[in-house]
Design a protein around this motif. Structure first.
Motif, mmCIF file in Angstrom:
data_model
loop_
_atom_site.group_PDB
_atom_site.id
_atom_site.type_symbol
_atom_site.label_atom_id
_atom_site.label_comp_id
_atom_site.label_asym_id
_atom_site.label_seq_id
_atom_site.Cartn_x
_atom_site.Cartn_y
_atom_site.Cartn_z
ATOM 1 N N GLY A 1 0.932 -1.320 0.055
ATOM 2 C CA GLY A 1 0.021 -0.163 0.181
ATOM 3 C C GLY A 1 0.844 1.280 0.119
ATOM 4 O O GLY A 1 0.271 2.377 0.127
ATOM 5 N N THR A 2 1.885 1.098 -0.407
ATOM 6 C CA THR A 2 2.950 2.322 -0.443
ATOM 7 C C THR A 2 2.522 3.524 -1.210
ATOM 8 O O THR A 2 2.484 4.327 -0.556
ATOM 9 N N ASN A 3 2.250 3.226 -2.343
ATOM 10 C CA ASN A 3 1.722 4.384 -3.107
ATOM 11 C C ASN A 3 0.319 4.930 -2.815
ATOM 12 O O ASN A 3 0.030 5.934 -2.561
ATOM 13 N N LEU A 4 -0.691 3.826 -2.499
ATOM 14 C CA LEU A 4 -1.893 4.473 -1.973
ATOM 15 C C LEU A 4 -2.298 5.208 -0.726
ATOM 16 O O LEU A 4 -2.861 6.009 -0.822
ATOM 17 N N ARG A 5 -1.284 4.825 0.085
ATOM 18 C CA ARG A 5 -1.194 5.588 1.085
ATOM 19 C C ARG A 5 -0.720 6.982 1.223
ATOM 20 O O ARG A 5 -1.497 7.983 1.548
ATOM 21 N N ARG A 6 0.090 7.425 0.172
ATOM 22 C CA ARG A 6 0.544 8.740 -0.285
ATOM 23 C C ARG A 6 -0.682 9.414 -0.811
ATOM 24 O O ARG A 6 -1.096 10.415 -0.688
ATOM 25 N N LEU A 7 -1.458 8.633 -2.002
ATOM 26 C CA LEU A 7 -2.216 9.291 -2.441
ATOM 27 C C LEU A 7 -3.714 9.415 -1.593
ATOM 28 O O LEU A 7 -4.154 10.664 -1.784
ATOM 29 N N ARG B 1 -3.367 -2.689 8.122
ATOM 30 C CA ARG B 1 -2.920 -2.100 9.408
ATOM 31 C C ARG B 1 -2.250 -0.998 9.422
ATOM 32 O O ARG B 1 -2.461 0.196 10.306
ATOM 33 N N ALA B 2 -1.737 -0.683 8.398
ATOM 34 C CA ALA B 2 -0.959 0.844 8.077
ATOM 35 C C ALA B 2 -1.859 1.904 7.941
ATOM 36 O O ALA B 2 -1.672 2.878 8.274
ATOM 37 N N GLY B 3 -3.111 1.302 7.553
ATOM 38 C CA GLY B 3 -4.323 2.590 7.534
ATOM 39 C C GLY B 3 -4.097 3.312 6.227
ATOM 40 O O GLY B 3 -3.584 2.994 5.100
ATOM 41 N N GLY B 4 -4.649 4.684 6.506
ATOM 42 C CA GLY B 4 -4.544 5.379 5.454
ATOM 43 C C GLY B 4 -5.992 5.838 5.079
ATOM 44 O O GLY B 4 -6.781 4.975 4.995
ATOM 45 N N GLU B 5 -5.960 7.356 5.189
ATOM 46 C CA GLU B 5 -7.456 7.790 4.674
ATOM 47 C C GLU B 5 -7.780 7.558 3.265
ATOM 48 O O GLU B 5 -7.291 7.607 2.454
ATOM 49 N N GLY B 6 -8.970 7.097 3.360
ATOM 50 C CA GLY B 6 -9.741 6.800 2.046
ATOM 51 C C GLY B 6 -8.876 5.790 1.264
ATOM 52 O O GLY B 6 -9.331 5.752 0.030
ATOM 53 N N VAL B 7 -8.593 4.808 1.754
ATOM 54 C CA VAL B 7 -7.814 3.694 1.317
ATOM 55 C C VAL B 7 -8.469 2.264 1.710
ATOM 56 O O VAL B 7 -8.851 2.042 2.839
ATOM 57 N N GLU B 8 -8.675 1.685 0.616
ATOM 58 C CA GLU B 8 -9.239 0.173 0.731
ATOM 59 C C GLU B 8 -8.640 -0.944 0.184
ATOM 60 O O GLU B 8 -7.928 -0.675 -0.970
ATOM 61 N N TYR B 9 -8.359 -1.981 0.803
ATOM 62 C CA TYR B 9 -7.717 -2.991 -0.048
ATOM 63 C C TYR B 9 -8.437 -4.370 -0.018
ATOM 64 O O TYR B 9 -9.368 -4.714 0.654
ATOM 65 N N VAL B 10 -8.306 -4.940 -1.329
ATOM 66 C CA VAL B 10 -9.023 -6.061 -1.591
ATOM 67 C C VAL B 10 -7.891 -7.498 -1.627
ATOM 68 O O VAL B 10 -6.654 -6.977 -2.637
ATOM 69 N N HIS B 11 -8.121 -8.238 -1.204
ATOM 70 C CA HIS B 11 -7.273 -9.485 -1.115
ATOM 71 C C HIS B 11 -7.366 -10.290 -2.186
ATOM 72 O O HIS B 11 -8.661 -10.872 -2.246
ATOM 73 N N GLY B 12 -6.836 -10.519 -3.358
ATOM 74 C CA GLY B 12 -7.233 -11.195 -4.479
ATOM 75 C C GLY B 12 -6.231 -10.972 -5.773
ATOM 76 O O GLY B 12 -5.172 -9.987 -5.548
ATOM 77 N N ARG B 13 -6.404 -11.762 -6.628
ATOM 78 C CA ARG B 13 -5.567 -11.622 -7.823
ATOM 79 C C ARG B 13 -6.078 -10.589 -8.848
ATOM 80 O O ARG B 13 -7.249 -10.427 -8.845
ATOM 81 N N ALA B 14 -5.266 -9.811 -9.477
ATOM 82 C CA ALA B 14 -5.674 -8.623 -10.320
ATOM 83 C C ALA B 14 -6.621 -9.281 -11.500
ATOM 84 O O ALA B 14 -7.588 -8.463 -11.692
ATOM 85 N N GLU B 15 -6.181 -10.403 -12.024
ATOM 86 C CA GLU B 15 -7.076 -10.965 -13.120
ATOM 87 C C GLU B 15 -8.528 -11.334 -12.565
ATOM 88 O O GLU B 15 -9.408 -11.605 -13.492
ATOM 89 N N ASP B 16 -8.871 -11.572 -11.469
ATOM 90 C CA ASP B 16 -10.172 -11.786 -10.816
ATOM 91 C C ASP B 16 -10.777 -10.601 -10.171
ATOM 92 O O ASP B 16 -12.127 -10.698 -9.800
ATOM 93 N N PHE B 17 -10.359 -9.564 -10.517
ATOM 94 C CA PHE B 17 -10.796 -8.504 -9.673
ATOM 95 C C PHE B 17 -12.110 -7.704 -10.352
ATOM 96 O O PHE B 17 -11.870 -7.775 -11.621
ATOM 97 N N ALA B 18 -13.207 -7.733 -9.808
ATOM 98 C CA ALA B 18 -14.308 -7.269 -10.437
ATOM 99 C C ALA B 18 -15.111 -6.288 -9.667
ATOM 100 O O ALA B 18 -15.024 -6.324 -8.520
ATOM 101 N N THR B 19 -15.609 -5.260 -10.510
ATOM 102 C CA THR B 19 -16.311 -4.022 -9.644
ATOM 103 C C THR B 19 -17.058 -3.244 -10.395
ATOM 104 O O THR B 19 -16.957 -3.347 -11.615
ATOM 105 N N ASP B 20 -18.142 -2.679 -9.828
ATOM 106 C CA ASP B 20 -19.022 -2.015 -10.678
ATOM 107 C C ASP B 20 -18.348 -0.282 -10.587
ATOM 108 O O ASP B 20 -18.997 0.458 -11.367
ATOM 109 N N ARG B 21 -17.402 -0.374 -9.791
ATOM 110 C CA ARG B 21 -17.159 1.227 -9.639
ATOM 111 C C ARG B 21 -16.198 1.802 -10.926
ATOM 112 O O ARG B 21 -15.623 0.966 -11.566
ATOM 113 N N ARG B 22 -16.259 2.794 -10.986
ATOM 114 C CA ARG B 22 -15.251 3.376 -12.287
ATOM 115 C C ARG B 22 -14.011 4.429 -11.649
ATOM 116 O O ARG B 22 -14.515 5.136 -10.673
#
Ligand SMILES: C[S@@+](CC[C@H](N)C(=O)[O-])C[C@H]1O[C@@H](n2cnc3c(N)ncnc32)[C@H](O)[C@@H]1O
Length: 250
Positions: free
Chosen positions: A46-52, A74-95
């Motif tokens: 989450g190194t990059n996402l914490r900064r963003l 555990r390291a947290g971060g405002e407005g950051v959410e993590y999904v445990h899974g493979r990128a090739e299986d990731f599905a979402t309705d979000r844009r």
């Protein structure tokens, strides 16, 4: 074959020796304004996402490593959410306004699924969104090849010694890294972790071709996160920015 199953704090220490986080953050922030929705494919610890997140972006990260996702949460971060899974299986309705994959994560994804991952990513992008890919290309691998390496990485009171063995499978165009991490902590305790991964050897033309097939138009290419010109002779990193090709232009 990929592991990256060792404590995230050790990855963070090693990452600092390889990467310029300030340059990466500035680069990503130049691709979408604060407040934008961002997706990190292969978000690691989450190194990059914490900064963003600190800059006001709304962030989602996907990574296959349970240890790294656990560290990132555990390291947290405002407005950051993590999904445990493979990128090739990731599905979402979000844009998302910005999707990126950094530090050779693209090389870790199954080679035969790259086109599908990019096609799905196109669906995850807002029409004006941007995709940023930084990957290891053929010459990065050739130039850094050493059969055996020993490297030291130091954190506060922690010493990590990385013993790595690399091998190449020319038939599959893959690169295998098998490493043992010896970690000596502040109390002098030593612990051992195995880490191994296979990476596909990609080339610039191949990635550009996959992007075109998946409905992307390359808008810029750089030789690094300080927006150095992409070197004509092919050495150094290659960072590609792509935009969804409008449907009517496909
Ligand atoms: C070199 S690390 C880079 C992590 C992060 N992007 C960074 O810049 O620190 C590669 C990451 O890719 C992740 N990875 C490998 N294969 C993956 C897959 N199929 N789906 C999601 N993540 C994957 C690993 O778990 C690891 O965190």
């Amino acid at each position: 074959m990929t592991s990256f199953e060792f404590p995230g704090e050790y990855y963070e220490i090693m990452r600092r020796d390889f990467r310029n986080l300030a340059a990466e953050t500035e680069f990503l922030a130049s691709c979408a304004p604060p407040g934008s929705r961002v997706l990190d494919l292969g978000s690691g610890t989450g190194t990059n996402l914490r900064r963003l997140g600190e800059l006001g972006y709304s962030c989602v990260g996907v990574d296959q490593s349970a240890s790294f996702v656990e560290y990132a949460r555990r390291a947290g971060g405002e407005g950051v959410e993590y999904v445990h899974g493979r990128a090739e299986d990731f599905a979402t309705d979000r844009r998302f306004d910005l999707v990126y994959s950094l530090f050779m994560t693209l090389n870790h994804l199954p080679h035969d699924k790259l086109r599908t991952v990019l096609e799905t990513t196109r669906c995850h992008l807002a029409p004006e969104g941007r995709l940023v890919l930084e990957f290891g290309h053929l010459l990065n691998f050739v130039e850094s090849y050493q059969q055996h390496t020993v490297a030291h990485h130091r954190g506060d009171d922690i010493l990590i010694t990385r013993l790595a063995r690399q091998s190449v499978n020319p038939h599959a165009a893959t690169w295998r890294n098998e490493e043992t991490l010896l970690v000596r902590d502040a109390d002098g305790q030593v612990s051992l972790y195995d880490n191994f991964f296979d990476q596909s050897v990609l080339t610039g033309p191949e990635v550009r071709g996959l992007l075109a097939e998946a409905g992307f138009t390359v808008t810029a290419e750089y030789g690094g996160f300080r927006k150095e010109p992409a070197p004509g002779h092919g050495r150094g990193p290659l960072v590609i920015i792509a935009a969804p090709t409008p449907k009517e232009a496909i």
